[in-house]
Scaffold this motif. Structure first.
Motif, PDB file in Angstrom:
ATOM      1  N   GLY A  13     -12.224  -1.658  18.320  1.00 23.22           N
ATOM      2  CA  GLY A  13     -11.198  -2.016  19.296  1.00 23.22           C
ATOM      3  C   GLY A  13      -9.825  -2.226  18.692  1.00 23.22           C
ATOM      4  N   GLN A  14      -9.717  -2.299  17.359  1.00 24.57           N
ATOM      5  CA  GLN A  14      -8.425  -2.535  16.728  1.00 24.57           C
ATOM      6  C   GLN A  14      -7.674  -1.213  16.534  1.00 24.57           C
ATOM      7  OE1 GLN A  14      -8.349  -5.105  13.287  1.00 24.57           O
ATOM      8  NE2 GLN A  14     -10.320  -6.047  13.838  1.00 24.57           N
ATOM      9  N   ARG A  15      -6.366  -1.316  16.477  1.00 25.91           N
ATOM     10  CA  ARG A  15      -5.542  -0.155  16.173  1.00 25.91           C
ATOM     11  C   ARG A  15      -5.713   0.202  14.704  1.00 25.91           C
ATOM     12  NH1 ARG A  15      -0.487  -1.064  16.156  1.00 25.91           N
ATOM     13  NH2 ARG A  15       0.215   1.050  16.726  1.00 25.91           N
ATOM     14  N   LEU A  16      -5.639   1.502  14.417  1.00 24.83           N
ATOM     15  CA  LEU A  16      -5.833   1.955  13.040  1.00 24.83           C
ATOM     16  C   LEU A  16      -4.783   1.373  12.112  1.00 24.83           C
ATOM     17  CD1 LEU A  16      -7.449   3.776  11.139  1.00 24.83           C
ATOM     18  CD2 LEU A  16      -5.869   5.635  11.702  1.00 24.83           C
ATOM     19  N   ASP A  17      -3.534   1.211  12.600  1.00 21.87           N
ATOM     20  CA  ASP A  17      -2.468   0.649  11.766  1.00 21.87           C
ATOM     21  C   ASP A  17      -2.797  -0.763  11.322  1.00 21.87           C
ATOM     22  OD1 ASP A  17      -1.112   2.982  12.024  1.00 21.87           O
ATOM     23  OD2 ASP A  17       0.319   2.270  13.524  1.00 21.87           O
ATOM     24  N   ALA A  18      -3.559  -1.500  12.157  1.00 22.68           N
ATOM     25  CA  ALA A  18      -3.922  -2.869  11.793  1.00 22.68           C
ATOM     26  C   ALA A  18      -5.068  -2.913  10.789  1.00 22.68           C
ATOM     27  CB  ALA A  18      -4.306  -3.653  13.049  1.00 22.68           C
ATOM     28  N   VAL A  19      -5.775  -1.798  10.652  1.00 24.18           N
ATOM     29  CA  VAL A  19      -6.925  -1.749   9.753  1.00 24.18           C
ATOM     30  C   VAL A  19      -6.517  -1.278   8.362  1.00 24.18           C
ATOM     31  CG1 VAL A  19      -9.161  -0.640   9.339  1.00 24.18           C
ATOM     32  CG2 VAL A  19      -8.547  -1.391  11.640  1.00 24.18           C
ATOM     33  N   LEU A  20      -5.589  -0.294   8.293  1.00 29.09           N
ATOM     34  CA  LEU A  20      -5.211   0.305   7.022  1.00 29.09           C
ATOM     35  C   LEU A  20      -4.139  -0.515   6.312  1.00 29.09           C
ATOM     36  CD1 LEU A  20      -4.914   4.044   8.118  1.00 29.09           C
ATOM     37  CD2 LEU A  20      -6.820   2.980   6.892  1.00 29.09           C
ATOM     38  N   PRO A  21      -4.081  -0.421   4.967  1.00 26.55           N
ATOM     39  CA  PRO A  21      -2.969  -1.036   4.231  1.00 26.55           C
ATOM     40  C   PRO A  21      -1.651  -0.385   4.637  1.00 26.55           C
ATOM     41  CG  PRO A  21      -4.782  -0.481   2.745  1.00 26.55           C
ATOM     42  CD  PRO A  21      -5.102   0.146   4.064  1.00 26.55           C
ATOM     43  N   ARG A  56      -9.544  17.894   4.305  1.00 26.54           N
ATOM     44  CA  ARG A  56     -10.017  17.040   3.206  1.00 26.54           C
ATOM     45  C   ARG A  56      -8.830  16.753   2.292  1.00 26.54           C
ATOM     46  NH1 ARG A  56     -15.319  18.547  -0.120  1.00 26.54           N
ATOM     47  NH2 ARG A  56     -16.209  17.464   1.691  1.00 26.54           N
ATOM     48  N   PHE A  57      -8.673  15.496   1.941  1.00 23.73           N
ATOM     49  CA  PHE A  57      -7.553  15.109   1.087  1.00 23.73           C
ATOM     50  C   PHE A  57      -7.911  13.821   0.355  1.00 23.73           C
ATOM     51  CE2 PHE A  57      -7.047  13.292   5.261  1.00 23.73           C
ATOM     52  CZ  PHE A  57      -6.656  11.985   5.040  1.00 23.73           C
ATOM     53  N   GLU A  58      -7.127  13.526  -0.705  1.00 19.44           N
ATOM     54  CA  GLU A  58      -7.289  12.294  -1.468  1.00 19.44           C
ATOM     55  C   GLU A  58      -6.119  11.378  -1.168  1.00 19.44           C
ATOM     56  OE1 GLU A  58      -7.810  13.175  -5.578  1.00 19.44           O
ATOM     57  OE2 GLU A  58      -9.687  14.295  -5.282  1.00 19.44           O
ATOM     58  N   GLN A  59      -6.426  10.106  -1.035  1.00 22.55           N
ATOM     59  CA  GLN A  59      -5.390   9.161  -0.610  1.00 22.55           C
ATOM     60  C   GLN A  59      -5.655   7.809  -1.258  1.00 22.55           C
ATOM     61  OE1 GLN A  59      -2.702   9.600   1.680  1.00 22.55           O
ATOM     62  NE2 GLN A  59      -2.104   7.598   0.932  1.00 22.55           N
ATOM     63  N   ALA A  60      -4.590   7.215  -1.820  1.00 26.76           N
ATOM     64  CA  ALA A  60      -4.682   5.852  -2.334  1.00 26.76           C
ATOM     65  C   ALA A  60      -4.496   4.888  -1.177  1.00 26.76           C
ATOM     66  CB  ALA A  60      -3.638   5.621  -3.414  1.00 26.76           C
ATOM     67  N   LEU A  61      -5.312   3.860  -1.140  1.00 24.53           N
ATOM     68  CA  LEU A  61      -5.220   2.868  -0.066  1.00 24.53           C
ATOM     69  C   LEU A  61      -4.939   1.506  -0.679  1.00 24.53           C
ATOM     70  CD1 LEU A  61      -8.205   3.895   2.261  1.00 24.53           C
ATOM     71  CD2 LEU A  61      -5.799   4.498   2.460  1.00 24.53           C
ATOM     72  N   GLY A  62      -3.754   1.004  -0.421  1.00 19.27           N
ATOM     73  CA  GLY A  62      -3.392  -0.314  -0.935  1.00 19.27           C
ATOM     74  C   GLY A  62      -3.152  -0.284  -2.430  1.00 19.27           C
ATOM     75  N   ASP A  63      -4.116  -0.716  -3.205  1.00 11.75           N
ATOM     76  CA  ASP A  63      -4.028  -0.744  -4.663  1.00 11.75           C
ATOM     77  C   ASP A  63      -3.878   0.684  -5.190  1.00 11.75           C
ATOM     78  OD1 ASP A  63      -4.341  -1.035  -7.350  1.00 11.75           O
ATOM     79  OD2 ASP A  63      -6.056  -2.394  -7.231  1.00 11.75           O
ATOM     80  N   PRO A  64      -2.887   0.958  -6.057  1.00  8.83           N
ATOM     81  CA  PRO A  64      -2.702   2.321  -6.592  1.00  8.83           C
ATOM     82  C   PRO A  64      -3.928   2.845  -7.322  1.00  8.83           C
ATOM     83  CG  PRO A  64      -0.785   0.941  -7.058  1.00  8.83           C
ATOM     84  CD  PRO A  64      -1.838   0.021  -6.519  1.00  8.83           C
ATOM     85  N   ASP A  65      -4.775   1.933  -7.810  1.00  8.48           N
ATOM     86  CA  ASP A  65      -5.969   2.363  -8.526  1.00  8.48           C
ATOM     87  C   ASP A  65      -7.155   2.609  -7.596  1.00  8.48           C
ATOM     88  OD1 ASP A  65      -4.647   2.231 -10.931  1.00  8.48           O
ATOM     89  OD2 ASP A  65      -5.161   0.132 -11.273  1.00  8.48           O
ATOM     90  N   ARG A  66      -6.976   2.342  -6.288  1.00 11.13           N
ATOM     91  CA  ARG A  66      -8.081   2.567  -5.339  1.00 11.13           C
ATOM     92  C   ARG A  66      -7.825   3.874  -4.584  1.00 11.13           C
ATOM     93  NH1 ARG A  66      -9.939  -1.565  -1.230  1.00 11.13           N
ATOM     94  NH2 ARG A  66     -11.677  -0.106  -1.271  1.00 11.13           N
ATOM     95  N   TRP A  67      -8.599   4.889  -4.932  1.00 16.30           N
ATOM     96  CA  TRP A  67      -8.443   6.210  -4.338  1.00 16.30           C
ATOM     97  C   TRP A  67      -9.689   6.568  -3.550  1.00 16.30           C
ATOM     98  CZ3 TRP A  67      -4.478   9.874  -4.470  1.00 16.30           C
ATOM     99  CH2 TRP A  67      -3.342   9.494  -5.186  1.00 16.30           C
ATOM    100  N   PHE A  68      -9.423   7.302  -2.442  1.00 23.85           N
ATOM    101  CA  PHE A  68     -10.526   7.726  -1.572  1.00 23.85           C
ATOM    102  C   PHE A  68     -10.410   9.225  -1.291  1.00 23.85           C
ATOM    103  CE2 PHE A  68     -10.177   3.246  -0.779  1.00 23.85           C
ATOM    104  CZ  PHE A  68     -11.485   2.819  -0.612  1.00 23.85           C
TER     105      PHE A  68
END
Length: 463
Positions: free
Chosen positions: A303-311, A333-345
């Protein structure tokens, strides 16, 4: 009167009560050769004459019979007066009879036309009934079968001729699909169902030969002109395969949900809301597995907006890619850092359904660190090799270079790119002794031996 004519005509017999004067007048006229007409006057009286020939049983002429009837002047006058009236009444009566005949004929034609239309309508309805893909059974007010189509014949195992006038419960055996208990099929039950059109359930139907099918039921009452119930129409749709597929789908969804919930990768489904132009305006979380919540550090996200979930640092980049998927469809398909520069997905995003996007998040932070460390080690190693004028190379099973270190520039005078995939390890050996070198090298490769103390003369690029 005797046969003949002229003076030979004689009176043979006269019945009592006949006026002799009129008889004499008739004989005199006939003896004189005058044939009396149908109407003869005598003094002030008038008579009506009727002449008929007489014959014996051998058809021999016996003479002539004369029937004499006196005409009453008063009766004649009355008849003359009444004749126009009688004629008028007769004409009126005849006209009434003709009009009545016209009405009856037209009514008869109308009745026949209505009967023909009714027959055609009944035949049309029967054709529709027989061509329907669902089983249809019509019962009368007593609950006995009045009509059934071909699908019902196959479903029950009874022919229509055999089932006619039999109670519905005798022809159709219905059971509860879960418990197998018999279900009552009386007219009262059907009429109770009829009060809730379209509210039929699912029954297990057992045919005459023992076959079982799941059917969805629907019942509608048949009413007469006064609104009373004259029977019911029972529709049965075979849902055996549909029910089997529904159960299989439910089991598949359950297994899939179990796998998603226990997967190490994050999985999220987003609902897309559009703007007035039809483009993606906002994304809200419809469902998310535990791995996604753990990755985002959340306890709940539905139920939350995606902007509220992502860094905040990753919102714009991720939103841009999701917009492209929603606009163009397909998969990305792509690679993306989320929040911490060392955390990649590693993120896979794709259209799941109408106005829905699914995304899979795989944590590749450890892989990225390993790749960076390996790149640093390789860079240091090649630098050491270059400084020590050492060349490292790898080949495939045919001897074609697949990797050459940077020291090749110092040793061979060639850039690594000029060697990899283009030269074999023996191509730089001088022509003299090349075959022996190749034989020794391949022999050691086949035996899995190391290339220790194997001399390899090299023809330099500068000659």
């Amino acid at each position: 009167i005797s046969s003949g004519s002229g003076p030979s005509v004689r009176l043979q017999h006269a019945a009592g009560g006949v006026d002799p004067a009129i008889v004499a007048t008739i004989l005199r006229m006939m003896q004189q050769g005058i044939e009396p007409t149908g109407r003869v006057a005598e003094s002030d009286r008038e008579f009506m004459l009727d002449f008929r020939d007489l014959h014996d049983d051998r058809h021999r002429s016996l003479g002539m019979l004369v029937l004499i009837r006196r005409i009453d002047p008063h009766a004649a006058s009355l008849r003359a007066e009444l004749l126009p009236i009688i004629t008028a009444v007769a004409l009126v009566f005849a006209a009434m009879l003709a009009y009545l005949h016209f009405l009856l004929e037209r009514t008869d034609r109308g009745i026949r036309a209505q009967q023909q239309k009714l027959h055609e309508r009944e035949e049309g309805l029967r054709a529709v009934l027989m061509s329907m893909g669902d089983a249809v059974i019509v019962v009368d007010a007593t609950g006995c079968i009045r009509q059934m189509n071909r699908v019902a014949v196959v479903l029950t195992g009874w022919s229509e001729a055999e089932a006619l006038a039999k109670p519905l419960a005798q022809v159709l055996m219905a059971r509860d699909p879960q418990h197998g208990s018999p279900r009552v099929l009386s007219l009262d039950v059907l009429l109770e169902r009829a009060e809730r059109p379209g509210d039929g359930g699912v029954s297990l139907v057992v045919s005459r030969d023992g076959g079982q099918r799941l059917v969805a039921e629907n019942c509608t009452p048949v009413r007469d002109e006064s609104g009373g119930v004259d029977g019911a129409v029972w529709g049965l749709r075979d849902v055996t395969e549909e029910q089997r597929q529904r159960v299989a789908l439910a089991e598949s969804e359950s297994r899939l949900r179990l796998l998603i919930n226990h997967a190490l990768s994050g999985f999220v489904v987003l609902r897309v809301s559009r703007d007035v132009s039809g483009f993606a305006q906002d994304y809200r979380v419809l469902s998310a597995n535990p791995a996604f919540l753990e990755q985002m550090g959340l306890s709940s996200a539905v139920g939350q907006r995606l902007d509220a979930v992502l860094p905040e640092s990753a919102r714009d980049a991720l939103r841009m890619r999701l917009d492209r998927v929603f606009r163009d469809g397909g998969f990305i398909r792509f690679e993306q850092a989320l929040g911490d520069p060392d955390r990649w997905f590693l993120i896979d995003a794709f259209i799941l359904g109408e106005d829905q996007i699914a995304a899979v998040f795989v944590d590749i932070s450890a892989r990225r660190r390993d790749e960076q460390n390996l790149a640093m080690i390789r860079q240091r190693f090649e630098e050491i090799a270059r400084q020590s004028r050492t060349v490292l190379w790898e080949t495939d099973l045919l001897g074609l270079y697949t990797y050459v270190s940077a020291g090749a520039k110092e040793v061979f005078g060639l850039e690594p790119d000029a060697m990899v995939g283009k030269l074999y390890f023996y191509d730089l050996h001088p022509a003299q002794g090349r075959e022996q070198f190749l034989t020794d090298a391949l022999s050691r490769m086949a035996q899995g031996m190391a290339f220790a103390d194997l001399e390899n003369p090299v023809h330099m690029a500068q000659g």
